[in-house]
Design an enzyme around this catalytic site. Structure first.
Site, mmCIF file in Angstrom:
data_model
loop_
_atom_site.group_PDB
_atom_site.id
_atom_site.type_symbol
_atom_site.label_atom_id
_atom_site.label_comp_id
_atom_site.label_asym_id
_atom_site.label_seq_id
_atom_site.Cartn_x
_atom_site.Cartn_y
_atom_site.Cartn_z
ATOM 1 N N LYS A 250 35.245 39.739 43.143
ATOM 2 C CA LYS A 250 35.440 38.845 44.462
ATOM 3 C C LYS A 250 35.332 39.742 45.522
ATOM 4 O O LYS A 250 34.654 39.708 46.634
ATOM 5 C CB LYS A 250 36.755 38.101 44.472
ATOM 6 C CG LYS A 250 36.988 37.245 45.649
ATOM 7 C CD LYS A 250 38.159 35.989 45.631
ATOM 8 C CE LYS A 250 38.056 35.255 44.514
ATOM 9 N NZ LYS A 250 39.373 34.384 44.468
ATOM 10 N N GLU A 256 38.930 49.171 38.389
ATOM 11 C CA GLU A 256 37.852 49.290 36.926
ATOM 12 C C GLU A 256 36.589 48.876 37.076
ATOM 13 O O GLU A 256 35.603 49.540 36.804
ATOM 14 C CB GLU A 256 38.648 48.633 35.888
ATOM 15 C CG GLU A 256 40.148 49.032 35.913
ATOM 16 C CD GLU A 256 41.275 48.139 36.382
ATOM 17 O OE1 GLU A 256 42.190 47.831 35.757
ATOM 18 O OE2 GLU A 256 40.948 47.596 37.586
ATOM 19 N N GLY A 312 41.138 33.903 39.334
ATOM 20 C CA GLY A 312 40.403 34.486 38.021
ATOM 21 C C GLY A 312 40.353 33.977 36.621
ATOM 22 O O GLY A 312 39.193 34.013 36.284
ATOM 23 N N ARG A 313 41.747 33.662 36.296
ATOM 24 C CA ARG A 313 41.802 33.125 35.041
ATOM 25 C C ARG A 313 41.204 31.621 34.706
ATOM 26 O O ARG A 313 41.273 31.169 33.642
ATOM 27 C CB ARG A 313 43.049 33.154 34.427
ATOM 28 C CG ARG A 313 44.251 32.428 35.348
ATOM 29 C CD ARG A 313 45.551 32.917 34.869
ATOM 30 N NE ARG A 313 46.447 32.352 35.899
ATOM 31 C CZ ARG A 313 46.970 33.180 37.078
ATOM 32 N NH1 ARG A 313 46.286 34.263 37.370
ATOM 33 N NH2 ARG A 313 47.783 32.527 37.715
ATOM 34 N N GLU A 399 49.658 34.773 32.146
ATOM 35 C CA GLU A 399 49.477 35.262 33.769
ATOM 36 C C GLU A 399 49.651 34.005 34.544
ATOM 37 O O GLU A 399 50.313 34.325 35.713
ATOM 38 C CB GLU A 399 47.737 35.677 33.991
ATOM 39 C CG GLU A 399 47.761 36.510 35.169
ATOM 40 C CD GLU A 399 46.487 37.179 35.406
ATOM 41 O OE1 GLU A 399 46.372 38.361 35.167
ATOM 42 O OE2 GLU A 399 45.486 36.400 35.615
ATOM 43 N N HIS A 430 45.648 35.398 6.419
ATOM 44 C CA HIS A 430 45.551 36.878 5.870
ATOM 45 C C HIS A 430 46.412 37.746 6.690
ATOM 46 O O HIS A 430 46.340 38.992 6.217
ATOM 47 C CB HIS A 430 44.534 37.190 5.143
ATOM 48 C CG HIS A 430 43.941 36.303 3.971
ATOM 49 N ND1 HIS A 430 44.441 36.269 2.806
ATOM 50 C CD2 HIS A 430 43.356 35.220 4.096
ATOM 51 C CE1 HIS A 430 43.796 35.436 1.926
ATOM 52 N NE2 HIS A 430 43.105 34.538 2.742
ATOM 53 N N LYS A 555 49.190 48.826 38.746
ATOM 54 C CA LYS A 555 48.285 48.894 39.375
ATOM 55 C C LYS A 555 48.524 50.212 40.446
ATOM 56 O O LYS A 555 47.744 51.098 40.650
ATOM 57 C CB LYS A 555 47.353 47.910 39.853
ATOM 58 C CG LYS A 555 46.437 47.115 38.888
ATOM 59 C CD LYS A 555 45.441 46.123 39.410
ATOM 60 C CE LYS A 555 45.866 44.927 40.278
ATOM 61 N NZ LYS A 555 44.999 44.175 40.789
#
Length: 601
Positions: A250, A256, A312-313, A399, A430, A555
């Site tokens: 954005k 990153e 974002g999510r 979040e 399993h 961060k």
């Protein structure tokens, strides 16, 4: 953050959101939380409805699911249906009285009004002074949803139309790379919600017949982690001549993402022999920071925007997800995904709470977490195509609701938020089902489908492969609910020394979602159910499900370390040990003693 009116009572030292003036009652006539400008003035835990549920826990502790499931009327009433989805929550540790009390809690929390505010563009994210309007991203063109007095729906559909035109050009071969070859391969660069949601949908549709046919001859890779190994994985087998890169950020400043974008830009330029149009023809952006997009070398006309009211999510139904998914599967497939989301949005906004699947799931989540003290929950899809569903919902939920304070900043005096994890069945059986059956109590959400995306039935086998899978889908919830006691084990001749080891206590809660077939529409439905479940829980707890201040501290500290590493690498000097605690200083020193190998790109 949003401030309370200056003349309103301030938080007391006892933890209540307000101190009640002498001579006044803390109970409000409506038995609802008093709100001022959208902020709760009592913690939900200070209400009569909350207290009634706490008292009710004692009755539930005396009940066992193996007995509750004998009640056919209860089982029938604890179900709900919406267009191809059947929800069964009869294996929750709850009675019809529990539901009545949860409905009273919802009323006390003003849940109905909060949902209306959420859907109408009110600023339900007060700490950032924003709406949370991801439902507008899948709205119909003729809907009216306003933010600050402006209908945002036309702008949403303008972006969607732009994406359709662009993806059609790429897929048809009208838009080609600098060497004249069609761009058949896409790398989508983004992190967090810019990656988890789109990857979940991509994987969910890879083997759905219509989507698979639409994606014939195309590749879609995601690059999220700043670890250069993720770069190697994304580039493996890719050709710069046929590759289109989508940079999703954005602000176009996410550390990153932008380092990965610069890395892939170098790969493109080197591979295309420095062609002056290498970036403009092979890179596009999903961003609102057009000046930075232009500075990077991407044509701002090839940037697809979204809005600050898109978290974002919750952004997979924005350009964040629609661009890469349309390039892979075609815009028609993505329209079906958006239609599925919209179908559940409409159900969420209109269905009575007692038949409203996201509301029921949210209230049961509050019940399990805050009253039965279950700190975790598992998402268990019996569909390999949903292998990335649990990681996405992990972010959506943790979040959003991993908070320690109420909207007004008051520290919570109860448990909120769950640790979410999951794995497709039968793989999970399993892996961690041992703990779920005989260790900690973990409420489970089972997801299954009546039809397989890839049916297989071998001659001579008693059941098809899908029936084998679904046999476990139906069996596991009952195993969790009923368990197996010492008397049954003794009757089976189990050695006395093994009785305790083989005992299953049962009484472990779960819900089941049974859908028809995992296509684009039902992928959208499924996602919207879990998005809205999270929102419901946050509204009931009185927290902000739409900010994420908890990601900031790490961060900012990483920025300091980055500068230290850069300085030490360039000068050869030791780090400034006094700037760190002894442990961190020792770790950094040890790390720098290992010489960095030569770059492979």
């Amino acid at each position: 953050s949003k401030r309370l009116p200056a003349n309103f009572p301030r938080p007391s030292e006892t933890g209540c959101a307000v101190s009640v003036p002498p001579g006044q009652s803390a109970a409000f006539p409506s038995n609802q939380l008093k709100t001022v400008d959208g902020v709760n003035m009592l913690l939900i835990s200070q209400t009569e409805a909350w207290g009634a549920l706490k008292a009710h826990v004692a009755a539930i502790e005396k009940a066992h699911l193996k007995d509750l499931l004998k009640d056919a009327d209860r089982c029938k009433l604890m179900t709900s249906d919406v267009q191809g989805i059947h929800f069964d929550y009869s294996r929750q540790r709850a009675t019809l009285e529990t539901l009545d009390l949860l409905m009273k809690l919802a009323d006390t929390a003003n849940l109905s009004q909060k949902i209306k505010d959420f859907a109408s563009g009110k600023k339900v994210n007060p700490t950032e002074k924003r709406a949370a309007l991801h439902i507008a991203l899948r709205s119909k063109p003729d809907q009216v949803i306003e933010v600050d007095g402006e209908n945002v729906v036309p702008a949403v559909h303008q972006v969607l139309q732009k994406i359709k035109q662009f993806s059609d050009q790429i897929r048809s071969g009208k838009w080609v790379g600098v060497t004249g070859k069609p761009l058949t391969d896409v790398i989508s660069i983004g992190i967090g919600g810019s990656y988890l949601g789109p990857e979940f949908v991509f994987e969910a549709l890879r083997y759905e017949p219509k989507a698979k046919a639409a994606a014939q001859g195309r590749k879609l890779r995601f690059l999220a982690n700043v670890d250069p190994v993720d770069v190697a994985r994304a580039l493996d087998g890719m050709n710069p001549e046929t590759t289109l890169v989508v940079v999703v950020s954005k602000t176009f400043t996410t550390a990153e993402t932008m380092l990965n974008a610069r890395t892939i830009r170098k790969w493109l330029i080197d591979g295309l022999k420095g062609h002056p149009d290498a970036v403009s023809k092979h890179m596009v952006a999903v961003s609102t920071a057009l000046p930075l997009v232009k500075d990077f070398g991407i044509d701002p006309n090839n940037a697809f925007g979204f809005w600050d009211w898109v978290g974002g999510r919750y952004s997979v139904s924005s350009a964040v997800g629609v661009v890469p998914l349309s390039l892979q599967y075609g815009f028609d497939t993505v329209e079906q995904f958006l239609a599925g989301l919209r179908n559940i949005d409409e159900h969420f906004l209109s269905a009575p709470f007692r038949s409203n699947i996201p509301v029921l799931m949210g209230l049961l989540g509050v019940w399990n977490s805050s009253f039965l003290h279950c700190a975790t929950r598992a998402l268990l899809p019996y569909a390999q195509a949903l292998l990335k569903f649990a990681p996405h919902i992990q972010q959506v939920d943790m979040e959003s609701n991993g908070k320690r304070v109420a909207l007004d900043g008051t520290e919570l005096d109860f448990e909120a938020g769950e640790i979410n994890f999951g794995e497709p069945g039968t793989n999970g059986q399993h892996s961690f089902y041992q703990l779920v059956h005989q260790g900690r109590v973990v409420p489970c959400d089972f997801v299954g489908f009546c039809q397989s995306q890839f049916p297989v039935e071998l001659p001579g086998e008693p059941v098809s492969n899908h029936d084998e899978l679904m046999s476990n889908f139906f069996a596991q919830p009952d195993a969790l609910a009923y368990g197996k006691g010492p008397a049954e084990l003794k009757a089976e001749g189990v050695a006395e020394s093994l009785i305790s080891h083989k005992t299953f206590p049962g009484n472990r809660p779960s819900s089941s979602l049974l859908l028809q077939r995992l296509d684009a529409f039902q992928v959208g439905q499924l996602l919207a159910i879990f998005e809205h479940r999270t929102v419901v829980e946050g509204f009931v707890w009185g927290i902000n499900s739409f900010d994420q201040w908890g990601v900031e501290l790490g961060k900012s500290l990483a920025t300091k370390v980055r500068k230290e590493l850069s300085k030490s690498r360039s000068t050869g000097n030791a780090i400034d040990a006094a700037a760190y605690n002894p442990s961190t200083a020792a770790l950094l020193t040890r790390y720098l003693q290992s010489k960095a190998p030569a770059s492979l790109l």
